[in-house]
Design a protein around this motif. Structure first.
Motif, PDB file in Angstrom:
ATOM      1  N   VAL A 189     -19.362  18.850  10.997  1.00 42.51           N
ATOM      2  CA  VAL A 189     -19.069  17.871  12.046  1.00 42.51           C
ATOM      3  C   VAL A 189     -17.783  17.168  11.637  1.00 42.51           C
ATOM      4  CG1 VAL A 189     -19.919  15.869  13.331  1.00 42.51           C
ATOM      5  CG2 VAL A 189     -21.552  17.505  12.360  1.00 42.51           C
ATOM      6  N   LEU A 190     -16.741  17.352  12.446  1.00 39.59           N
ATOM      7  CA  LEU A 190     -15.452  16.717  12.143  1.00 39.59           C
ATOM      8  C   LEU A 190     -15.420  15.313  12.715  1.00 39.59           C
ATOM      9  CD1 LEU A 190     -12.915  19.573  13.026  1.00 39.59           C
ATOM     10  CD2 LEU A 190     -13.766  18.948  10.761  1.00 39.59           C
ATOM     11  N   GLY A 191     -14.544  14.495  12.180  1.00 31.52           N
ATOM     12  CA  GLY A 191     -14.341  13.168  12.751  1.00 31.52           C
ATOM     13  C   GLY A 191     -13.706  13.268  14.126  1.00 31.52           C
ATOM     14  N   SER A 192     -13.791  12.188  14.904  1.00 27.80           N
ATOM     15  CA  SER A 192     -13.325  12.228  16.291  1.00 27.80           C
ATOM     16  C   SER A 192     -11.809  12.442  16.389  1.00 27.80           C
ATOM     17  CB  SER A 192     -13.730  10.950  17.026  1.00 27.80           C
ATOM     18  OG  SER A 192     -13.286   9.843  16.282  1.00 27.80           O
ATOM     19  N   SER A 193     -11.082  12.189  15.297  1.00 28.49           N
ATOM     20  CA  SER A 193      -9.630  12.392  15.336  1.00 28.49           C
ATOM     21  C   SER A 193      -9.255  13.879  15.293  1.00 28.49           C
ATOM     22  CB  SER A 193      -8.978  11.668  14.156  1.00 28.49           C
ATOM     23  OG  SER A 193      -9.527  12.150  12.953  1.00 28.49           O
ATOM     24  N   HIS A 194     -10.249  14.732  15.163  1.00 24.00           N
ATOM     25  CA  HIS A 194      -9.968  16.165  15.048  1.00 24.00           C
ATOM     26  C   HIS A 194     -10.324  16.944  16.305  1.00 24.00           C
ATOM     27  CE1 HIS A 194     -10.236  15.045  10.696  1.00 24.00           C
ATOM     28  NE2 HIS A 194      -9.161  15.794  10.683  1.00 24.00           N
ATOM     29  N   ARG A 195     -10.334  16.259  17.429  1.00 25.56           N
ATOM     30  CA  ARG A 195     -10.741  16.913  18.676  1.00 25.56           C
ATOM     31  C   ARG A 195      -9.881  18.135  19.009  1.00 25.56           C
ATOM     32  NH1 ARG A 195     -15.700  16.274  20.729  1.00 25.56           N
ATOM     33  NH2 ARG A 195     -15.749  16.773  22.929  1.00 25.56           N
ATOM     34  N   GLU A 196      -8.576  18.003  18.742  1.00 25.69           N
ATOM     35  CA  GLU A 196      -7.662  19.112  19.062  1.00 25.69           C
ATOM     36  C   GLU A 196      -8.053  20.378  18.304  1.00 25.69           C
ATOM     37  OE1 GLU A 196      -3.405  18.704  18.631  1.00 25.69           O
ATOM     38  OE2 GLU A 196      -3.516  16.873  19.847  1.00 25.69           O
ATOM     39  N   ILE A 197      -8.459  20.188  17.064  1.00 26.12           N
ATOM     40  CA  ILE A 197      -8.868  21.337  16.241  1.00 26.12           C
ATOM     41  C   ILE A 197     -10.091  22.007  16.858  1.00 26.12           C
ATOM     42  CG2 ILE A 197      -9.878  21.954  13.990  1.00 26.12           C
ATOM     43  CD1 ILE A 197      -8.005  19.965  12.689  1.00 26.12           C
ATOM     44  N   LEU A 198     -11.021  21.180  17.324  1.00 32.03           N
ATOM     45  CA  LEU A 198     -12.239  21.735  17.922  1.00 32.03           C
ATOM     46  C   LEU A 198     -11.916  22.502  19.202  1.00 32.03           C
ATOM     47  CD1 LEU A 198     -14.513  18.683  17.241  1.00 32.03           C
ATOM     48  CD2 LEU A 198     -14.904  20.975  16.347  1.00 32.03           C
ATOM     49  N   ASN A 199     -11.003  21.958  19.987  1.00 32.29           N
ATOM     50  CA  ASN A 199     -10.597  22.671  21.204  1.00 32.29           C
ATOM     51  C   ASN A 199      -9.927  23.994  20.848  1.00 32.29           C
ATOM     52  OD1 ASN A 199     -11.458  21.055  23.414  1.00 32.29           O
ATOM     53  ND2 ASN A 199      -9.889  19.556  22.891  1.00 32.29           N
ATOM     54  N   TYR A 200      -9.099  23.951  19.841  1.00 27.96           N
ATOM     55  CA  TYR A 200      -8.372  25.147  19.412  1.00 27.96           C
ATOM     56  C   TYR A 200      -9.339  26.213  18.879  1.00 27.96           C
ATOM     57  CZ  TYR A 200      -4.623  27.864  17.373  1.00 27.96           C
ATOM     58  OH  TYR A 200      -3.754  28.879  17.071  1.00 27.96           O
ATOM     59  N   CYS A 201     -10.207  25.795  17.985  1.00 27.81           N
ATOM     60  CA  CYS A 201     -11.144  26.755  17.378  1.00 27.81           C
ATOM     61  C   CYS A 201     -12.202  27.221  18.382  1.00 27.81           C
ATOM     62  CB  CYS A 201     -11.800  26.148  16.138  1.00 27.81           C
ATOM     63  SG  CYS A 201     -10.637  25.935  14.790  1.00 27.81           S
ATOM     64  N   GLY A 202     -12.252  26.558  19.512  1.00 28.34           N
ATOM     65  CA  GLY A 202     -13.192  26.955  20.566  1.00 28.34           C
ATOM     66  C   GLY A 202     -12.550  27.768  21.671  1.00 28.34           C
ATOM     67  N   THR A 203     -11.249  28.043  21.537  1.00 28.20           N
ATOM     68  CA  THR A 203     -10.591  28.851  22.582  1.00 28.20           C
ATOM     69  C   THR A 203      -9.819  30.037  22.001  1.00 28.20           C
ATOM     70  OG1 THR A 203      -8.847  27.166  22.556  1.00 28.20           O
ATOM     71  CG2 THR A 203     -10.354  27.111  24.411  1.00 28.20           C
ATOM     72  N   VAL A 204      -9.317  29.881  20.775  1.00 26.42           N
ATOM     73  CA  VAL A 204      -8.564  30.968  20.139  1.00 26.42           C
ATOM     74  C   VAL A 204      -9.520  31.742  19.230  1.00 26.42           C
ATOM     75  CG1 VAL A 204      -6.689  31.451  18.516  1.00 26.42           C
ATOM     76  CG2 VAL A 204      -6.418  29.672  20.251  1.00 26.42           C
ATOM     77  N   SER A 205      -9.309  33.058  19.131  1.00 28.42           N
ATOM     78  CA  SER A 205     -10.174  33.855  18.251  1.00 28.42           C
ATOM     79  C   SER A 205      -9.484  34.134  16.925  1.00 28.42           C
ATOM     80  CB  SER A 205     -10.542  35.178  18.918  1.00 28.42           C
ATOM     81  OG  SER A 205     -11.309  35.954  17.999  1.00 28.42           O
ATOM     82  N   GLY A 206     -10.289  34.120  15.885  1.00 27.45           N
ATOM     83  CA  GLY A 206      -9.815  34.484  14.552  1.00 27.45           C
ATOM     84  C   GLY A 206      -9.361  35.933  14.484  1.00 27.45           C
ATOM     85  N   ARG A 207      -9.666  36.710  15.508  1.00 23.09           N
ATOM     86  CA  ARG A 207      -9.148  38.088  15.573  1.00 23.09           C
ATOM     87  C   ARG A 207      -7.630  38.078  15.769  1.00 23.09           C
ATOM     88  NH1 ARG A 207     -13.570  39.102  18.738  1.00 23.09           N
ATOM     89  NH2 ARG A 207     -15.105  40.353  17.640  1.00 23.09           N
ATOM     90  N   ASP A 208      -7.148  37.022  16.434  1.00 24.35           N
ATOM     91  CA  ASP A 208      -5.731  36.973  16.792  1.00 24.35           C
ATOM     92  C   ASP A 208      -4.892  36.197  15.789  1.00 24.35           C
ATOM     93  OD1 ASP A 208      -6.346  38.380  19.110  1.00 24.35           O
ATOM     94  OD2 ASP A 208      -6.974  36.524  20.103  1.00 24.35           O
ATOM     95  N   GLU A 209      -5.489  35.258  15.119  1.00 26.43           N
ATOM     96  CA  GLU A 209      -4.748  34.526  14.091  1.00 26.43           C
ATOM     97  C   GLU A 209      -5.693  33.818  13.127  1.00 26.43           C
ATOM     98  OE1 GLU A 209      -3.238  30.524  15.834  1.00 26.43           O
ATOM     99  OE2 GLU A 209      -2.708  32.135  17.206  1.00 26.43           O
ATOM    100  N   ASP A 210      -5.121  33.372  12.020  1.00 28.60           N
ATOM    101  CA  ASP A 210      -5.916  32.650  11.036  1.00 28.60           C
ATOM    102  C   ASP A 210      -6.010  31.189  11.482  1.00 28.60           C
ATOM    103  OD1 ASP A 210      -6.999  31.309   8.864  1.00 28.60           O
ATOM    104  OD2 ASP A 210      -6.084  32.680   7.415  1.00 28.60           O
ATOM    105  N   LYS A 211      -7.092  30.877  12.176  1.00 26.67           N
ATOM    106  CA  LYS A 211      -7.245  29.546  12.773  1.00 26.67           C
ATOM    107  C   LYS A 211      -7.319  28.456  11.704  1.00 26.67           C
ATOM    108  CE  LYS A 211     -10.902  30.755  15.345  1.00 26.67           C
ATOM    109  NZ  LYS A 211     -11.987  30.640  16.328  1.00 26.67           N
ATOM    110  N   ILE A 212      -7.893  28.804  10.572  1.00 30.11           N
ATOM    111  CA  ILE A 212      -8.099  27.802   9.523  1.00 30.11           C
ATOM    112  C   ILE A 212      -6.747  27.335   8.985  1.00 30.11           C
ATOM    113  CG2 ILE A 212      -9.099  27.442   7.217  1.00 30.11           C
ATOM    114  CD1 ILE A 212     -11.336  29.418   8.094  1.00 30.11           C
ATOM    115  N   VAL A 213      -5.864  28.296   8.750  1.00 29.40           N
ATOM    116  CA  VAL A 213      -4.513  27.965   8.280  1.00 29.40           C
ATOM    117  C   VAL A 213      -3.760  27.216   9.377  1.00 29.40           C
ATOM    118  CG1 VAL A 213      -2.287  28.979   7.647  1.00 29.40           C
ATOM    119  CG2 VAL A 213      -4.389  29.856   6.627  1.00 29.40           C
ATOM    120  N   LYS A 214      -3.835  27.751  10.574  1.00 33.10           N
ATOM    121  CA  LYS A 214      -3.088  27.177  11.704  1.00 33.10           C
ATOM    122  C   LYS A 214      -3.496  25.713  11.969  1.00 33.10           C
ATOM    123  CE  LYS A 214      -0.559  28.286  15.495  1.00 33.10           C
ATOM    124  NZ  LYS A 214       0.189  29.425  15.972  1.00 33.10           N
ATOM    125  N   CYS A 215      -4.766  25.417  11.805  1.00 34.05           N
ATOM    126  CA  CYS A 215      -5.250  24.050  12.070  1.00 34.05           C
ATOM    127  C   CYS A 215      -5.076  23.127  10.871  1.00 34.05           C
ATOM    128  CB  CYS A 215      -6.734  24.074  12.431  1.00 34.05           C
ATOM    129  SG  CYS A 215      -7.042  24.809  14.020  1.00 34.05           S
TER     130      CYS A 215
END
Ligand code: FMN
Length: 167
Positions: free
Chosen positions: A76-102
């Motif tokens: 559970v991330l803090g509320s300041s990380h909403r953008e990350i949650l949106n990103y990790c909920g729309t982009v697939s790790g098949r296409d890029e390394d989301k962890i690095v990108k975020c």
């Protein structure tokens, strides 16, 4: 820094935590981690153990990681990380390394990956996995509404081995 608490000591409202704040489901396979946002699921007691219930559709890259590992985490991330949650909920790790990108910081509890940016982390050990069967839906309108492509979630029941809370 995190400290370990008992699941019963969790003060947060689970309906809000899962449904509104959302979770990152993270697992590791062959030394590589992937994560995705989840807002469905639950937590409670199953087979006498504190347990989490997670639902993952077949096309999610994260499913391969959860299936390939004994364990996963729910962060559970803090509320300041909403953008990350949106990103990790729309982009697939098949296409890029989301962890690095975020810019998420991967940490491990034993072998289980999670993120330093979390406020609460549930370390989970898989107990049960089953794809939701079409003929088990008693309210068939759910199928039309949520599964037009018949891509039924797999339900995972996992023991919550540890609850980590940010100090
Ligand atoms: C708010 C939100 C909640 C989501 N909840 C779930 C979920 O519970 N189960 C699921 O399979 N996908 C869920 N998703 C979709 C995945 O997070 C999304 O498809 C993600 O890009 C999958 O990434 P992956 O292919 O790297 O696993 C959710 C997406 C959002 C934005």
């Amino acid at each position: 820094m995190f400290r370990t608490i008992n699941p019963e000591e969790l003060n947060d409202n689970l309906f809000k935590m899962i449904g509104r704040d959302w979770l990152l489901v993270t697992a590791e396979k062959d030394g590589k981690a992937n994560t995705m946002t989840a807002s469905w699921g639950g937590a409670g007691i199953m087979w006498g153990k504190p347990s989490a219930f997670v639902f993952i559709r077949p096309q999610r890259f994260t499913k391969e990681f959860v299936d390939g590992s004994q364990e996963f985490s729910l962060t559970v991330l803090g509320s300041s990380h909403r953008e990350i949650l949106n990103y990790c909920g729309t982009v697939s790790g098949r296409d890029e390394d989301k962890i690095v990108k975020c810019g998420l910081t991967l940490a491990h509890e034993g072998k289980t990956p999670y993120f330093e940016e979390g406020n609460i982390v549930l370390i989970c050990r898989k107990l049960f996995a089953q794809e939701l069967a079409e003929n088990s839906f008693l309210d068939k309108s759910i199928i039309e509404k949520w599964y037009p492509q018949r891509d039924y979630h797999t339900m995972y029941v996992a023991e919550i081995e540890k609850v980590l809370i940010k100090e």
